[in-house]
Design a protein around this motif. Sequence first.
Motif, PDB file in Angstrom:
ATOM      1  N   LEU A 148      32.710  72.063  45.036  1.00  0.00           N
ATOM      2  CA  LEU A 148      33.643  70.964  45.324  1.00  0.00           C
ATOM      3  C   LEU A 148      33.260  69.655  44.632  1.00  0.00           C
ATOM      4  O   LEU A 148      34.108  68.764  44.483  1.00  0.00           O
ATOM      5  CB  LEU A 148      33.748  70.743  46.840  1.00  0.00           C
ATOM      6  CG  LEU A 148      34.292  71.932  47.624  1.00  0.00           C
ATOM      7  CD1 LEU A 148      34.462  71.586  49.088  1.00  0.00           C
ATOM      8  CD2 LEU A 148      35.617  72.406  47.048  1.00  0.00           C
ATOM      9  N   LEU A 151      35.512  68.774  41.828  1.00  0.00           N
ATOM     10  CA  LEU A 151      36.936  68.627  42.140  1.00  0.00           C
ATOM     11  C   LEU A 151      37.248  67.171  42.479  1.00  0.00           C
ATOM     12  O   LEU A 151      37.235  66.782  43.640  1.00  0.00           O
ATOM     13  CB  LEU A 151      37.281  69.526  43.339  1.00  0.00           C
ATOM     14  CG  LEU A 151      38.756  69.740  43.640  1.00  0.00           C
ATOM     15  CD1 LEU A 151      39.415  70.569  42.546  1.00  0.00           C
ATOM     16  CD2 LEU A 151      38.924  70.447  44.986  1.00  0.00           C
ATOM     17  N   PHE A 172      41.838  75.368  45.377  1.00  0.00           N
ATOM     18  CA  PHE A 172      41.261  75.174  46.713  1.00  0.00           C
ATOM     19  C   PHE A 172      42.296  74.782  47.762  1.00  0.00           C
ATOM     20  O   PHE A 172      43.219  74.012  47.478  1.00  0.00           O
ATOM     21  CB  PHE A 172      40.198  74.056  46.658  1.00  0.00           C
ATOM     22  CG  PHE A 172      39.036  74.420  45.786  1.00  0.00           C
ATOM     23  CD1 PHE A 172      37.909  75.004  46.335  1.00  0.00           C
ATOM     24  CD2 PHE A 172      39.084  74.218  44.420  1.00  0.00           C
ATOM     25  CE1 PHE A 172      36.832  75.369  45.537  1.00  0.00           C
ATOM     26  CE2 PHE A 172      38.013  74.578  43.612  1.00  0.00           C
ATOM     27  CZ  PHE A 172      36.888  75.160  44.178  1.00  0.00           C
ATOM     28  N   LEU A 174      41.506  72.877  50.906  1.00  0.00           N
ATOM     29  CA  LEU A 174      40.362  72.212  51.539  1.00  0.00           C
ATOM     30  C   LEU A 174      40.492  72.178  53.056  1.00  0.00           C
ATOM     31  O   LEU A 174      39.489  72.055  53.759  1.00  0.00           O
ATOM     32  CB  LEU A 174      40.210  70.792  50.993  1.00  0.00           C
ATOM     33  CG  LEU A 174      39.956  70.705  49.480  1.00  0.00           C
ATOM     34  CD1 LEU A 174      39.880  69.253  49.034  1.00  0.00           C
ATOM     35  CD2 LEU A 174      38.674  71.425  49.100  1.00  0.00           C
ATOM     36  N   GLN A 177      39.511  75.805  54.126  1.00  0.00           N
ATOM     37  CA  GLN A 177      38.232  76.230  53.548  1.00  0.00           C
ATOM     38  C   GLN A 177      38.387  77.560  52.799  1.00  0.00           C
ATOM     39  O   GLN A 177      37.578  78.479  52.949  1.00  0.00           O
ATOM     40  CB  GLN A 177      37.164  76.326  54.646  1.00  0.00           C
ATOM     41  CG  GLN A 177      35.763  76.003  54.145  1.00  0.00           C
ATOM     42  CD  GLN A 177      34.741  75.845  55.268  1.00  0.00           C
ATOM     43  OE1 GLN A 177      34.909  74.988  56.131  1.00  0.00           O
ATOM     44  NE2 GLN A 177      33.689  76.624  55.258  1.00  0.00           N
TER      45      GLN A 177
END
Length: 246
Positions: A148, A151, A172, A174, A177
């Motif tokens: 991450l 990102l 992703f 987020l 998850q």
Amino acid sequence: MTSSELWTRATADRYDAEEAENSSHAALEPALTFLAELAGDGRALEFAIGTGRVGVPLRERGVPVAGIELSEPMAAVLRGKADEDALPVTIGDMATTVVPGEFTLVYLVYNTISNLLTQDEQVECFRNAARHLAPGGRFVIELGVPPLRFLPPGQAAVPFDVSDRHLGFDTFDLVEQLLVSHHFTREGEDGHYRRGASRHRYAWPAELDLMARIAGLELEQRVADWDGSPFTDDSAKHISVWRKPA
Ligand SMILES: C[S@@+](CC[C@H](N)C(=O)[O-])C[C@H]1O[C@@H](n2cnc3c(N)ncnc32)[C@H](O)[C@@H]1O
């Protein structure tokens, strides 16, 4: 019922050729040494053993190995390399399937705990590992650190492989998850690319430690790779070892 995607016959037929580089003696040697040392004189159980990329050579080193595998086509490829007496494999979900006997080592490599897409199932996987371990036995996981840091806000994808033969990137979610690994793989010389995608639940090492604690296991060791190099801020993956108290 598992959240894992079922690996198909087509995937199984391609797997060994696509993973040839990561299946060579040189590539596997540090992992085999690491795992054989932890197994000691006992038996090893590989969760998600697949086509036996690791399990078969570990067996050839003299470690008795058994496996649990969800995909019958993947297990069928393994069967072409070792028979049931040499390497027993049970078809089932690694979070819930119980096999006979006690093991000094349970291991789950190649990011595969992430194939379980819920936290509950990942916890159950730790509990299932603990269930199979003899007192003092170890559970070993090889898993990438969620990428991450690559990102930035507003960017949706992180490339992990950009080569002539293969383009790979993760996208992703987020909140949940979850990540999706996208693959464009060159087939033949006509410029044709095959598209594939797989879903994963990513987890930080600290979350895995909590899962281990729920399962009654204690962190013994965390390194950056099979050669024992130290785990640092910049490590892209980790090998973690949890121990069942004696
Ligand atoms: C990346 S491959 C790894 C195979 C092997 N461990 C290796 O290192 O080459 C992932 C494997 O996990 C299996 N798998 C995925 N979810 C599973 C589950 N819930 N229980 C058991 N096996 C599972 C897949 O069928 C596939 O064979």
